[in-house]
Design a protein around this motif. Structure first.
Motif, short mmCIF file in Angstrom:
data_model
loop_
_atom_site.label_atom_id
_atom_site.label_comp_id
_atom_site.label_asym_id
_atom_site.label_seq_id
_atom_site.Cartn_x
_atom_site.Cartn_y
_atom_site.Cartn_z
N GLU A 49 0.92 -1.26 -0.01
CA GLU A 49 0.01 0.03 -0.02
C GLU A 49 0.92 1.28 -0.03
OE1 GLU A 49 -2.30 0.31 3.58
OE2 GLU A 49 -3.43 2.12 2.77
N ILE A 50 2.00 1.20 0.95
CA ILE A 50 2.94 2.63 1.14
C ILE A 50 3.42 2.54 -0.26
CG2 ILE A 50 4.68 3.34 2.34
CD1 ILE A 50 2.00 3.56 3.78
N ASN A 51 3.92 1.51 -1.12
CA ASN A 51 4.63 1.67 -2.25
C ASN A 51 3.81 2.48 -3.29
OD1 ASN A 51 7.07 0.62 -1.41
ND2 ASN A 51 6.73 -1.43 -2.50
N ILE A 52 2.56 2.12 -3.50
CA ILE A 52 1.67 2.87 -4.14
C ILE A 52 1.59 4.28 -3.64
CG2 ILE A 52 -0.63 3.17 -5.05
CD1 ILE A 52 -0.97 0.27 -5.28
N VAL A 53 1.56 4.58 -2.43
CA VAL A 53 1.43 6.03 -1.85
C VAL A 53 2.54 6.81 -2.31
CG1 VAL A 53 1.28 7.58 -0.08
CG2 VAL A 53 -0.10 5.49 -0.26
N ILE A 54 3.80 6.17 -2.23
CA ILE A 54 5.17 6.74 -2.41
C ILE A 54 5.77 6.87 -3.71
CG2 ILE A 54 5.63 6.80 0.11
CD1 ILE A 54 7.90 5.14 -0.25
#
Ligand SMILES: Nc1ncnc2c1ncn2[C@@H]1O[C@H](COP(=O)(O)OP(=O)(O)OP(=O)(O)O)[C@@H](O)[C@H]1O
Ligand SMILES: [Mg+2]
Length: 145
Positions: A49-54
């Protein structure tokens, strides 16, 4: 329990980053699965999820549970991962300064995902990245209490 759920994930939305993975965690808790299994799934979900965010221009995630298998997929709309082998290397990161200030960018996410799941498929081109994960429950993944 809802057998499938969909989550939109927005770029650099640090206020809501982590909501998808905590909802998945809640769903699995309600299903009565044991702590180790839930931890495995939620660690991987959080990193993805964080990879998509950042790292992306935005995308979405889908959760599905069929019999004893949890499926997660994470799809974004670019700019893609140039070199997947390099991206999988522990410590490699292209995270920008804002992401680093928010505590991300150790370059450990993808390797943690790989180690947490039972099957992983990662495909990427400039139009986007597709990450599919599979987690298999065995009987002792159910809580005994
Ligand atoms: N969805 C994505 N889109 C584009 N590039 C990505 C994506 N996911 C990962 N990457 C690339 O792969 C690299 C490694 O990802 P990884 O999750 O292992 O580390 P990180 O996100 O940089 O740091 P950490 O996960 O430890 O906070 C990233 O720095 C980025 O270059
Ligand atoms: Mg990461």
């Amino acid at each position: 329990m809802e057998p499938s759920k969909h989550y939109d994930i927005h770029p650099f939305d640090f206020d809501h980053a982590g909501k998808m993975s905590s909802d998945v965690k809640k769903t699995l808790k309600q299903a009565g699965l044991n702590f180790d299994f839930i931890k495995r799934v939620s660690v991987a979900a959080y990193e993805a999820e964080i990879n998509i965010v950042i790292h992306s221009v935005g995308g979405y995630a889908d959760f599905k549970m069929i019999d004893n298998v949890v499926y997660l997929q994470f799809i974004d709309y670019g700019p893609g991962i140039e070199n997947i082998e390099l991206a999988m290397t522990p410590g490699y990161s292209t995270a920008n300064e804002i992401s680093q200030l928010n505590g991300f960018g150790a370059g450990m996410g993808l390797i943690n995902i790989k180690n947490s799941c039972d099957e992983m498929s990662l495909l990427s081109d400039p139009n986007g990245t597709v990450l599919k994960l599979k987690f298999i429950m065995t009987e002792d993944h159910y809580r005994v209490d």
